[in-house]
Design an enzyme around this catalytic site. Structure first.
Site, short mmCIF file in Angstrom:
data_model
loop_
_atom_site.label_atom_id
_atom_site.label_comp_id
_atom_site.label_asym_id
_atom_site.label_seq_id
_atom_site.Cartn_x
_atom_site.Cartn_y
_atom_site.Cartn_z
N LYS A 76 0.90 -3.29 35.38
CA LYS A 76 0.23 -2.56 36.48
C LYS A 76 -0.18 -1.20 35.95
O LYS A 76 0.57 -0.56 35.21
CB LYS A 76 1.20 -2.44 37.66
CG LYS A 76 0.61 -1.80 38.91
CD LYS A 76 1.65 -1.77 40.03
CE LYS A 76 1.08 -1.16 41.32
NZ LYS A 76 2.07 -1.16 42.42
N SER A 151 0.42 -3.14 46.73
CA SER A 151 -0.53 -2.51 45.84
C SER A 151 -0.59 -3.14 44.45
O SER A 151 -1.47 -2.80 43.66
CB SER A 151 -0.15 -1.03 45.67
OG SER A 151 1.11 -0.91 45.01
N SER A 175 5.30 -3.74 47.71
CA SER A 175 4.11 -3.91 46.87
C SER A 175 4.25 -4.91 45.73
O SER A 175 3.27 -5.17 45.04
CB SER A 175 3.67 -2.55 46.31
OG SER A 175 3.11 -1.77 47.34
#
Length: 484
Positions: A76, A151, A175
């Site tokens: 990420k 996210s 998330s």
């Protein structure tokens, strides 16, 4: 190659049936062929990936390899990676090159994992749909008109579409788990403090936690073992040994007490999602688990408490991005005030600005006691609910998200509705507990997540229960048709 799990690929690499270079080239080709439909990567590090794969092949040949050696994964874009752009999904850090690796990245690199690149995300991890990224929205591989959740939606979409073998995510209010549920993969948020937060760009420091996103619980166990451990550079890192999560996967679930949260299975839950979650619970019962109903009476307060605590911490953490110390700087400022105002206005997107304003208000003189302090008291009530629940059961289960994936733009103008996407996950972050999402039976052709919550540092049990359920079912093996 892309149809195999990390565990299966690791065996192929160790036996010499396959090389890491071949595997990495295959994954890079898949990213080139498919990612324009998903937008799951912000940066692809092709040259570095092939160099790392070559080094991994040498390490395997020397007999010095572990289960992650030579496995291509993605990070990420919230994790700092030495020499590689780290944007956090924001214009504010558009061209920032990190001079160091986050501890989680360094740990995975030491284990021999190959970095394919950095995945797209909601800006500064603020969002539940992966639509707030400066680099455009990520699309769900099961239906590209729908969101993958946020996210960590870029990581989730990349794993679900078989563009990488696994990925890292971060979970502040759900998330990792919510996008895992909406894309049909396995995502684990460990106990707060289990994985170092050093080098992970902070959103809300008392809630953020890194974790693995994979296609199976066995793969999550492999990745978590490499990611975890004490880090003296992170004052919130837990100084306790890391369990052998893979070795813990062989125990059946007979007699395991599984608590079903009655507040999660009623009003507000989509009927199809409810049926899928119940089917997964029934399967656990068939495997010998004892099902008990439990109550989390203050769970309904988790969303309002979270949306005071998290914005308050984000308003403090993001104060450093002012165009002077860090981040985007506007052109030709008239004076210092103009520099601050325009740099932050141009660098941050609408959702980040909204949360900074909420947090600054909640922390301001005259409102601190009414909002921030009261929310922290609610947080204690929620943690006490879980403590009492774990006196009745070993693992808690329920839905991960109230619905299946929703349409792109469907909730863009309704932030409250968007915030409620995390209604079942937020309480876990407020209490600091480990939680994971694994696939349940699909509803109307879209993935559904079964959330499983464990007691503090009980990730081994959580992973084993998930693994036993995945041994008995094939829900986690289903792949989106266009990316199979």
């Amino acid at each position: 190659m892309h149809t195999k799990t990390i565990a299966e690929l690791s065996r192929s690499l160790q036996s010499g049936e396959l090389s890491s270079t071949e595997l990495t080239q295959h994954m890079l080709q898949r990213i080139k062929a498919h990612d324009d439909k998903l937008n799951s990567f912000v940066t692809v590090t092709e040259e570095a990936a092939l160099e790392q794969a070559k080094a991994a092949d040498a390490r395997i040949a020397a007999g010095n390899a572990g289960p992650l050696t030579g496995i291509p994964i993605a990070y990420k874009d919230i994790f700092c990676t030495e020499g590689v752009r780290t944007t956090c999904g924001s214009r504010m850090l558009e061209n920032w090159i990190s001079p160091y690796d986050a501890t989680v990245v360094a740990n995975l690199r030491a284990a021999g994992a190959v970095m394919l690149g950095k995945t797209n995300m909601d800006e500064f991890a603020m969002g539940s749909s992966n639509e707030t990224s400066y680099y455009g929205p990520v699309r769900n591989p099961w239906n590209t008109d729908k969101v993958p959740g946020g996210s960590s939606g870029g990581s989730a979409a990349a794993v679900a579409a078989r563009l990488c073998c696994g990925a890292t995510g971060t979970d502040t209010g759900g998330s990792i788990r919510q996008p895992a549920a909406l894309t049909g993969i396995t995502g684990l948020k460990p106990t707060y403090g289990r994985c170092s937060r050093w080098g992970m760009i902070a959103f809300a420091s008392s809630l953020d936690q890194a974790g693995p996103m994979t296609r199976s619980a066995e793969d999550a166990a492999i990745m978590l073992g490499a990611m975890s451990g004490f880090d003296e550079r992170d004052s919130t890192s837990a100084e306790r040994p890391v369990d052998d999560y893979v070795a813990a996967l062989g125990t059946d679930v007979k007699g395991v007490r599984v608590g079903v949260v009655k507040e999660f299975m009623g009003e507000g839950l989509d009927a199809g999602v409810g049926r899928s979650v119940q089917a997964a619970i029934d399967e656990l019962q068939k495997l010998g688990a004892e099902i008990v109903e439990i109550s989390l009476p203050n769970a309904g307060l988790s969303v309002p408490a979270y949306y005071v605590v998290a914005p308050a911490e984000c308003s403090s953490n993001l104060a450093r991005f002012d165009g002077v110390r860090y981040g985007h700087r506007c052109d030709d400022p008239k004076d210092l005030e103009d520099l601050y105002k325009r740099s932050r206005s141009e660098g941050f997107g609408a959702e980040v600005k909204r949360r900074i304003m909420i947090g600054t208000y909640a922390l301001s003189a005259g409102y601190y006691d009414a909002y921030y302090l009261k929310s922290q008291k609610v947080r204690h009530l929620i943690a006490d609910d879980f403590r009492r629940a774990f006196e009745q059961c070993d693992v808690i289960v329920g839905p991960t998200a109230p619905d299946t994936a929703f349409g792109l733009g469907e909730k863009a103008d309704d932030p409250v509705s968007m915030y409620l996407s995390d209604i079942y996950t937020i309480a876990v972050n407020l209490a600091g507990l480990p939680g994971m999402s694994i696939p349940a039976p699909q509803s109307a052709g879209l993935p559904v997540g079964l959330q499983m919550i464990g007691n503090y540092f009980d990730e081994a049990r959580l992973l084993n229960v998930a693994h036993q359920l995945q041994l008995a079912t094939d829900w986690h093996q289903q792949a989106p048709a266009d990316f199979a």
